[in-house]
Design an enzyme around this catalytic site. Sequence first.
Site, PDB file in Angstrom:
ATOM      1  N   ARG A  54      -0.640  -6.816   1.599  1.00  9.51           N
ATOM      2  CA  ARG A  54      -1.871  -5.904   2.373  1.00  9.51           C
ATOM      3  C   ARG A  54      -2.723  -5.199   1.443  1.00  9.51           C
ATOM      4  O   ARG A  54      -4.132  -5.541   0.786  1.00  9.51           O
ATOM      5  CB  ARG A  54      -2.264  -5.651   4.141  1.00  9.51           C
ATOM      6  CG  ARG A  54      -1.636  -6.872   5.025  1.00  9.51           C
ATOM      7  CD  ARG A  54      -0.888  -6.368   5.606  1.00  9.51           C
ATOM      8  NE  ARG A  54       0.562  -6.290   5.369  1.00  9.51           N
ATOM      9  CZ  ARG A  54       1.243  -7.477   5.515  1.00  9.51           C
ATOM     10  NH1 ARG A  54       0.586  -9.372   6.492  1.00  9.51           N
ATOM     11  NH2 ARG A  54       2.485  -7.527   4.736  1.00  9.51           N
ATOM     12  N   THR A  55      -2.070  -4.579   1.122  1.00  4.90           N
ATOM     13  CA  THR A  55      -2.505  -3.019   0.590  1.00  4.90           C
ATOM     14  C   THR A  55      -2.641  -3.398  -1.039  1.00  4.90           C
ATOM     15  O   THR A  55      -4.371  -3.247  -1.266  1.00  4.90           O
ATOM     16  CB  THR A  55      -1.476  -1.899   0.942  1.00  4.90           C
ATOM     17  OG1 THR A  55      -1.111  -1.802   1.761  1.00  4.90           O
ATOM     18  CG2 THR A  55      -1.782  -0.540  -0.034  1.00  4.90           C
ATOM     19  N   LYS A  82      12.084  -1.719 -19.728  1.00  2.13           N
ATOM     20  CA  LYS A  82      13.038  -1.701 -20.897  1.00  2.13           C
ATOM     21  C   LYS A  82      12.951   0.228 -20.675  1.00  2.13           C
ATOM     22  O   LYS A  82      13.026   0.614 -21.733  1.00  2.13           O
ATOM     23  CB  LYS A  82      11.281  -1.479 -21.895  1.00  2.13           C
ATOM     24  CG  LYS A  82      11.392  -3.053 -22.397  1.00  2.13           C
ATOM     25  CD  LYS A  82      10.320  -3.273 -23.525  1.00  2.13           C
ATOM     26  CE  LYS A  82       9.316  -4.599 -23.685  1.00  2.13           C
ATOM     27  NZ  LYS A  82       8.194  -4.560 -24.778  1.00  2.13           N
ATOM     28  N   ARG A 104       1.803   2.729  -5.320  1.00  4.23           N
ATOM     29  CA  ARG A 104       2.825   2.120  -4.731  1.00  4.23           C
ATOM     30  C   ARG A 104       3.515   2.451  -5.430  1.00  4.23           C
ATOM     31  O   ARG A 104       4.144   1.365  -6.802  1.00  4.23           O
ATOM     32  CB  ARG A 104       2.188   1.362  -3.881  1.00  4.23           C
ATOM     33  CG  ARG A 104       3.400   1.005  -2.813  1.00  4.23           C
ATOM     34  CD  ARG A 104       3.791  -0.421  -1.970  1.00  4.23           C
ATOM     35  NE  ARG A 104       2.955  -0.146  -1.035  1.00  4.23           N
ATOM     36  CZ  ARG A 104       3.227  -0.924   0.349  1.00  4.23           C
ATOM     37  NH1 ARG A 104       3.461  -1.707  -0.154  1.00  4.23           N
ATOM     38  NH2 ARG A 104       1.613  -0.812   1.187  1.00  4.23           N
ATOM     39  N   HIS A 132       1.250   7.327   3.705  1.00 10.67           N
ATOM     40  CA  HIS A 132       0.153   5.641   3.120  1.00 10.67           C
ATOM     41  C   HIS A 132      -0.826   5.920   4.162  1.00 10.67           C
ATOM     42  O   HIS A 132      -1.721   5.507   4.813  1.00 10.67           O
ATOM     43  CB  HIS A 132       0.503   4.598   4.559  1.00 10.67           C
ATOM     44  CG  HIS A 132       0.599   3.480   3.298  1.00 10.67           C
ATOM     45  ND1 HIS A 132      -0.333   3.177   2.813  1.00 10.67           N
ATOM     46  CD2 HIS A 132       0.388   1.768   3.580  1.00 10.67           C
ATOM     47  CE1 HIS A 132      -0.731   2.327   2.867  1.00 10.67           C
ATOM     48  NE2 HIS A 132       0.294   0.583   2.845  1.00 10.67           N
TER      49      HIS A 132
HETATM   50  N1   CP Z   1       0.910  -2.706   6.081  1.00  8.05           N
HETATM   51  C1   CP Z   1       1.166  -2.859   4.515  1.00  8.05           C
HETATM   52  O1   CP Z   1       1.356  -1.553   3.977  1.00  8.05           O
HETATM   53  O2   CP Z   1       1.402  -3.537   4.486  1.00  8.05           O
HETATM   54  P1   CP Z   1       1.989  -4.550   2.920  1.00  8.05           P
HETATM   55  O3   CP Z   1       3.029  -4.046   1.694  1.00  8.05           O
HETATM   56  O4   CP Z   1       1.747  -6.119   2.328  1.00  8.05           O
HETATM   57  O5   CP Z   1       1.036  -3.419   1.668  1.00  8.05           O
END
Ligand code: CP
Length: 313
Positions: A54-55, A82, A104, A132
């Site tokens: 999603r993100t 590496k 992320r 998040h």
């Molecule tokens: N909700 C969420 O962060 O989903 P993903 O891990 O698929 O990005």
Amino acid sequence: ARHLLGIEDLSPDDIRIILDLADQYADLNRRPRKHSDALAGMTQINMFFENSTRTQSSFELAGKRLGADVMNMAMQASSIKKGETLIDTALTLNAMRPDLLVVRHPHSGAVNLLAEKVTCAVLNAGDGRHEHPTQALLDALTIRRAKGRLHRLTVAICGDIAHSRVARSNILLLGKMENRVRLIGPPTLIPTGAADLGVEVCDDMAEGLKGADVVMMLRLQKERMDGGFIPSEREYYHRYGLDAAKLAHARDDAIVMHPGPMNRGVEIDGTLADDINRSVIQEQVEMGVAVRMAAMDLLARTLRAEREGGTYA
Ligand code: CP
């Protein structure tokens, strides 16, 4: 602000400004012509050191709909393999003069550390158990659109709170907007000191869901449990999995949310998750694109203002 690192840094007015713009983008996204030029001439790099559906895809779509050049770094194929460090990787990409870096990372605090080293705007797409922020913002927009307000609601956040950056960011955001937040889960999955966050804590679904306007389910994050508490899925579902019978304890018009990815039959009943009369899970995904468009648009405005003022290299 230059970066979007956490809800912790945002005021209630900041949150309202992001959500108001995201609301406009949500409406625009439903029309045939979807493009704007808010990020025209800008470069966005997505660096995902952890899996995402999603993100990552919504940040990519958001950047493209705003006219940015978007590059997804394939981290599994990068020189990280590496032995290059996170910071050296970030400095290398920064030297290519991106405007927006979406990151992320599995370690809490890694994105804040990176933001100190680069000259572009950094957006936290989830760091360890820490924050998040765009997830909490998209959840807030979904709630506001479904309930018509984002204050004085009772929101139950259920399940694996201890390992969840989604829960942490939501607790902070919902608290700032003056909602009542109740955490429901087994004591082993509630973080120590949770009561200091201004929330109520409960280990029984029937009791905790009473009067809830919003029921937010969370995934059991086994990958973050370090061999510690891993309950039997059957037992967990029996006590904490959301089904129609448990939902009946909440308000009749309570909405059901889940940030995904979802484990059907573990934390939520699959039929309930698909019930469009109660579940807003697909709306959450849709709002994800709009919120990320708004967040990047607002950061791009700050970048342009800094550049015009000569304070940004
Ligand atoms: N909700 C969420 O962060 O989903 P993903 O891990 O698929 O990005």
